[in-house]
Design an enzyme around this catalytic site. Structure first.
Site, PDB file in Angstrom:
ATOM      1  N   CYS A  39       0.805  -1.221   0.000  1.00 49.61           N
ATOM      2  CA  CYS A  39       0.000   0.000   0.000  1.00 49.61           C
ATOM      3  C   CYS A  39       0.839   1.273   0.000  1.00 49.61           C
ATOM      4  O   CYS A  39       0.301   2.362  -0.174  1.00 49.61           O
ATOM      5  CB  CYS A  39      -0.898   0.009   1.236  1.00 49.61           C
ATOM      6  SG  CYS A  39       0.077   0.001   2.741  1.00 49.61           S
ATOM      7  N   CYS A  64      -2.637   4.097   7.137  1.00 44.67           N
ATOM      8  CA  CYS A  64      -4.066   3.889   7.389  1.00 44.67           C
ATOM      9  C   CYS A  64      -4.360   3.846   8.894  1.00 44.67           C
ATOM     10  O   CYS A  64      -3.448   3.840   9.725  1.00 44.67           O
ATOM     11  CB  CYS A  64      -4.500   2.581   6.743  1.00 44.67           C
ATOM     12  SG  CYS A  64      -3.850   1.147   7.613  1.00 44.67           S
ATOM     13  N   CYS A 108      -0.927  -4.412   8.147  1.00 44.93           N
ATOM     14  CA  CYS A 108      -0.627  -3.114   8.770  1.00 44.93           C
ATOM     15  C   CYS A 108       0.123  -3.325  10.098  1.00 44.93           C
ATOM     16  O   CYS A 108       1.002  -2.542  10.450  1.00 44.93           O
ATOM     17  CB  CYS A 108      -1.907  -2.326   9.017  1.00 44.93           C
ATOM     18  SG  CYS A 108      -3.045  -2.353   7.612  1.00 44.93           S
TER      19      CYS A 108
HETATM   20 FE1  FES Z   1      -1.142   0.057   4.375  1.00 40.21          FE
HETATM   21 FE2  FES Z   1      -2.610  -0.332   6.454  1.00 40.21          FE
HETATM   22  S1  FES Z   1      -3.290  -0.211   4.411  1.00 40.21           S
HETATM   23  S2  FES Z   1      -0.470  -0.224   6.387  1.00 40.21           S
END
Ligand code: FES
Length: 130
Positions: A39, A64, A108
């Site tokens: 991400c 996030c 995450c």
């Molecule tokens: Fe990337 Fe949570 S979506 S660390």
């Protein structure tokens, strides 16, 4: 919107809304950086060490809600632990401290594990213990 709808526990939302230990540690003994290729989110973990014990820990996270909550809970969890104890912290500990994470958000919590491990490695290198 209820936390049930989001799939987040109240604890995750609490840490996201009021993160603990957010910011830079100017006198850090070790700094770790972790990133997710999935991400693009990034986390920095700062530690201060005295007598082989982590006495302070802060974080900066561009990411996030789950990444912010993971870093916040990690900084609380790691304080007072010896270097050896802190090296054993895994993302499963972070998830347990948060009371769970939705499966899609498990990666995450890995940032928090990678971040603290990188900070410890940096500390060990700087203090010539590696
Ligand atoms: Fe990337 Fe949570 S979506 S660390």
């Amino acid at each position: 919107m209820s936390s049930e709808y989001l799939g987040y526990t109240e604890k995750v939302l609490e840490h996201f809304r009021n993160p603990h230990n957010m910011g830079k540690l100017d006198d850090a003994d070790g700094i770790g950086k972790a990133g997710s290729s999935m991400c693009g989110d990034i986390m920095w973990i700062y530690i201060r060490v005295e007598n082989n014990t982590i006495v302070d820990c802060k974080f900066e996270t561009v990411g996030c809600a789950a990444a912010i909550a993971s870093s916040s809970v990690l900084t609380d969890f790691v304080k007072g632990k010896t270097i050896e104890e802190a090296q054993k912290i895994s993302n499963k500990d972070v998830i347990a401290q948060l009371g769970g994470l939705p499966p899609i958000k498990v990666h995450c919590s890995v940032l928090a594990e990678d971040g603290i491990k990188a900070a410890i490695e940096d500390y060990l290198k700087k203090s010539h213990k590696l």
